[in-house]
Write a protein that holds these residues in place. Structure first.
Motif, mmCIF file in Angstrom:
data_model
loop_
_atom_site.group_PDB
_atom_site.id
_atom_site.type_symbol
_atom_site.label_atom_id
_atom_site.label_comp_id
_atom_site.label_asym_id
_atom_site.label_seq_id
_atom_site.Cartn_x
_atom_site.Cartn_y
_atom_site.Cartn_z
ATOM 1 N N ASP A 1 0.739 -1.625 -0.037
ATOM 2 C CA ASP A 1 0.036 -0.054 0.101
ATOM 3 C C ASP A 1 1.243 1.220 0.621
ATOM 4 O O ASP A 1 0.410 1.920 0.369
ATOM 5 C CB ASP A 1 -1.113 0.130 0.876
ATOM 6 C CG ASP A 1 -0.183 0.133 2.031
ATOM 7 O OD1 ASP A 1 1.347 0.113 2.713
ATOM 8 O OD2 ASP A 1 -0.942 0.384 3.821
ATOM 9 N N GLU B 1 -11.726 -2.084 -3.587
ATOM 10 C CA GLU B 1 -11.805 -0.934 -2.186
ATOM 11 C C GLU B 1 -12.123 -1.684 -1.133
ATOM 12 O O GLU B 1 -11.866 -0.840 0.004
ATOM 13 C CB GLU B 1 -12.469 -0.151 -3.118
ATOM 14 C CG GLU B 1 -11.858 0.587 -3.773
ATOM 15 C CD GLU B 1 -12.341 2.492 -4.494
ATOM 16 O OE1 GLU B 1 -13.024 2.492 -4.066
ATOM 17 O OE2 GLU B 1 -11.505 3.044 -5.385
ATOM 18 N N ASP C 1 -10.463 -6.222 1.627
ATOM 19 C CA ASP C 1 -9.351 -7.121 1.780
ATOM 20 C C ASP C 1 -8.825 -8.291 2.237
ATOM 21 O O ASP C 1 -8.864 -9.159 2.741
ATOM 22 C CB ASP C 1 -8.430 -6.859 3.685
ATOM 23 C CG ASP C 1 -8.484 -4.446 3.944
ATOM 24 O OD1 ASP C 1 -8.154 -4.091 2.541
ATOM 25 O OD2 ASP C 1 -9.589 -4.754 4.927
ATOM 26 N N ASN D 1 -0.870 2.179 -4.034
ATOM 27 C CA ASN D 1 -2.418 2.441 -4.163
ATOM 28 C C ASN D 1 -2.015 1.060 -3.231
ATOM 29 O O ASN D 1 -1.645 0.419 -2.779
ATOM 30 C CB ASN D 1 -2.041 1.839 -5.485
ATOM 31 C CG ASN D 1 -2.115 3.671 -6.289
ATOM 32 O OD1 ASN D 1 -3.218 4.062 -5.963
ATOM 33 N ND2 ASN D 1 -2.132 3.027 -7.466
ATOM 34 N N LYS D 2 -3.992 0.704 -3.195
ATOM 35 C CA LYS D 2 -3.589 -0.498 -2.047
ATOM 36 C C LYS D 2 -3.910 -1.425 -3.566
ATOM 37 O O LYS D 2 -4.855 -1.756 -3.803
ATOM 38 C CB LYS D 2 -5.127 -0.609 -2.058
ATOM 39 C CG LYS D 2 -6.052 -1.323 -0.894
ATOM 40 C CD LYS D 2 -7.259 -0.821 -0.535
ATOM 41 C CE LYS D 2 -7.363 -2.566 0.421
ATOM 42 N NZ LYS D 2 -8.232 -3.215 -0.155
#
Length: 586
Positions: A223, A284, A287, A226-227
């Motif tokens: 991260d 988004e 996880d 970005n993720k």
């Protein structure tokens, strides 16, 4: 080139991206310029405006080397930015002004910064424009615009040469628009819903994807920009065109597919297969703990192997120094030197050594078992020769092999990400190499000093020096060690002199959280700076076959730095050998 930087925010007045770039004009008002050369600028992106600051000196990549006021200010609203898929020039992106027929090429210095510029410029080009739900509608408008430009610019050309140039120019614009139209979104999309995630968990260190020239080592959560999920892998640099990440989210029972960016490392050295980062944006609102890889966005996730995504939860540093050794192969049996290196590492402050093991001797297995039980060593199985024809050389020799030096570069990159959240520093060297401090008693003291002197530095490079294993000193000829296979490094204290016009290779101590990609002797991409550590501070003691074998003994340099540690080293080595050799005899 120097590193670029980016700042959150996108409104006018906020600098979202800046750094040193080289620019070249490909087309000017639809025509190829008679003369076009690279020009250096410090470029800032503020909202949707590019500001160009001219260079004050012939060289230099820091802000101070460029003028304080911009020479040009250009609005890029409605422009198009492209990231060419060119392995030979991975650090290039292009900006196209379709209204005026201008096309510019930019060089960033690294693939990472090209991607970063592309991302921010793409957002800026679309700013202040009405959103159109159908990409194809806008694409068709662009195509029609180029056709109108073709009629306007080319229809009146009387000479054959002018007409050809004009047609080629507009064709290039059409190609750019077509590629933009065809480019798939990298955003994750829901493709199906499932009550639970199935699929067999991949347990091997190296997993071959069925029907694809791709091998997955391990995925890691990243991260820093970005993720994303970043998978360390090995791919055929030409034949693997597209891959997709399949994320199964237990929380909402949905399966997401994200198109991967395949970033083959630039240091293949001519081999058809190379280390690669397979990068996917994560959903988004999820996880994911596991990811599957497929060459298509369609299929059944239950039939795909699932890989656990590591580094999902940050850990506190459990150790200061981790040494990464890759790869142990060729029935490795240099037992004595290995034990001496291990004990020197521990004396210098190492708490963990990670070894990517292909194969070794039975006695070496005993030694590794001792260090595993002690808690010092972690062995990563590395059966790469079960999947590819491997070479023991670093450069491709046109001999039908697939990858160099048993996939060493892939293992080193995996080792950095594997230990990113566990260790303060990662040390990248071989088992016959020891970084010897000359001004400090250990690595911790040395690194504290180096960091203080070099703020913002994440990569410290140490110069390699050869101590030939064929040149002996009579000191420390310990009889109990004579039955142990391998080299006694305490007897080799003569190093080869530097050669004219030959640069000694270097190995590294790095901050793993700042490294994106690494090679063997340098990092390919990193957030911080790199610095060459002076030889008077430290050097790499490398005891191996001579590189300058014809040199007489008197031409070598006597260097007994290693002997400063002889008392502790001898005691520790004797302890290990007494236990491992005794077990072998029993």
């Amino acid at each position: 080139m120097g590193a670029c930087s980016c700042t959150a925010g996108g409104s006018t007045g906020v600098i979202t991206m800046e750094g040193p770039l080289r620019r070249k004009t490909l087309l000017k008002e639809g025509k190829k310029p008679t003369i076009s050369s690279w020009t250096r600028y410090w470029v800032m992106l503020s909202g949707s405006t590019l500001l160009y600051f001219g260079a004050k000196a012939l060289r230099g990549t820091e802000r101070k080397h460029y003028k304080s006021t911009p020479g040009k200010k250009v609005s890029i609203v409605g422009w198009m930015v492209a990231l060419p898929d060119d392995p030979e020039h991975p650090d290039i992106f292009q900006l196209n002004n379709p209204d005026k027929g201008n096309v510019y090429k930019f060089q960033t210095g690294s693939r990472f910064h090209a991607i970063l510029w592309h991302k921010h410029l793409d957002d800026a080009c679309k700013s202040n424009k009405p959103q159109i739900r159908q990409h194809q509608v806008q694409g068709q408008r662009n195509l029609h615009g180029h056709l109108d430009m073709y009629k306007m610019l080319c229809a009146g050309k009387k000479s054959y040469f002018a007409a050809v140039v004009c047609i080629m120019t507009v064709t290039l614009m059409l190609v750019v628009s077509y590629l933009r139209l065809q480019r798939l979104s990298h955003q994750p999309k829901v493709i199906q819903e499932s009550r639970r995630c199935r699929g067999k968990i991949a347990l091997s260190t190296i997993t071959a994807l069925e029907g694809n020239k791709t091998f997955i080592i391990s995925p890691y959560f990243d991260d820093r920009e970005n993720k994303i999920t970043r998978l360390i892998g090995i791919v055929h640099h030409k034949d693997v065109k597209q891959l997709f990440c399949w994320f199964c989210c237990q929380a909402n029972g949905k399966i997401y597919v994200s198109k991967a960016e395949i970033d083959v490392h630039s240091d293949r050295f001519g081999f058809p297969y190379g280390a690669a980062d397979i990068i996917c944006l994560e959903p988004e609102n999820c996880d994911p703990t596991h990811v599957s890889i497929h060459q298509s966005p369609y299929g059944n996730i239950d039939q795909l192997p699932r890989f656990e995504i590591k580094n999902r939860r940050p850990e506190t540093f459990s150790v200061d120094f981790t040494v990464c050794i890759s790869a142990m192969f060729g029935n490795y049996n240099n037992v004595l030197q290995f034990v001496q290196s291990m004990e020197m590492y521990k004396i210098l402050g190492v708490q963990k050594v990670v070894i990517y093991k292909n194969n070794c001797s039975h006695l070496m297995e005993k030694v590794l078992k001792f260090y595993i039980e002690e808690g010092t060593v972690e062995v990563i199985p590395w059966p790469i020769d079960s999947h590819l024809r491997v070479s023991s050389k670093w450069r491709f020799m046109e001999d039908g092999t697939h990858i160099g030096y048993y996939g060493q570069i892939t293992a080193l990159n995996d080792c950095i990400y594997r230990n990113m959240e566990r260790t303060k520093f990662v040390v990248l060297n071989d088992a016959d190499e020891i970084i010897l401090p000359l001004k400090h008693p250990d690595w911790k003291t040395m690194m504290n000093s180096l960091q203080e002197q070099n703020p913002g530095t994440s990569v410290f490079l140490f110069e390699n020096h050869i101590f030939p294993e064929t040149v002996f000193s009579p000191m420390f000829n310990i009889s109990s060690w004579n039955t142990v296979p391998g080299v006694n490094i305490l007897q080799h204290v003569y190093r080869e002199p530097d050669r004219k016009h030959v640069i000694n290779p270097r190995k590294m101590i790095v901050d793993p959280r700042k490294v994106i990609q690494t090679s063997v002797h340098s990092v390919l991409r990193a957030y911080g700076k790199s610095v060459n550590v002076p030889m008077e501070v430290a050097l790499i003691y490398h005891c191996r076959k001579a590189l300058q074998g014809n040199l007489p003994r008197e031409s070598l340099i006597r260097d007994t730095t290693l002997w400063r540690y002889n008392s502790s080293l001898i005691m520790n080595v004797n302890k290990v050998l007494s236990q491992t050799m005794l077990q072998t005899q029993n």
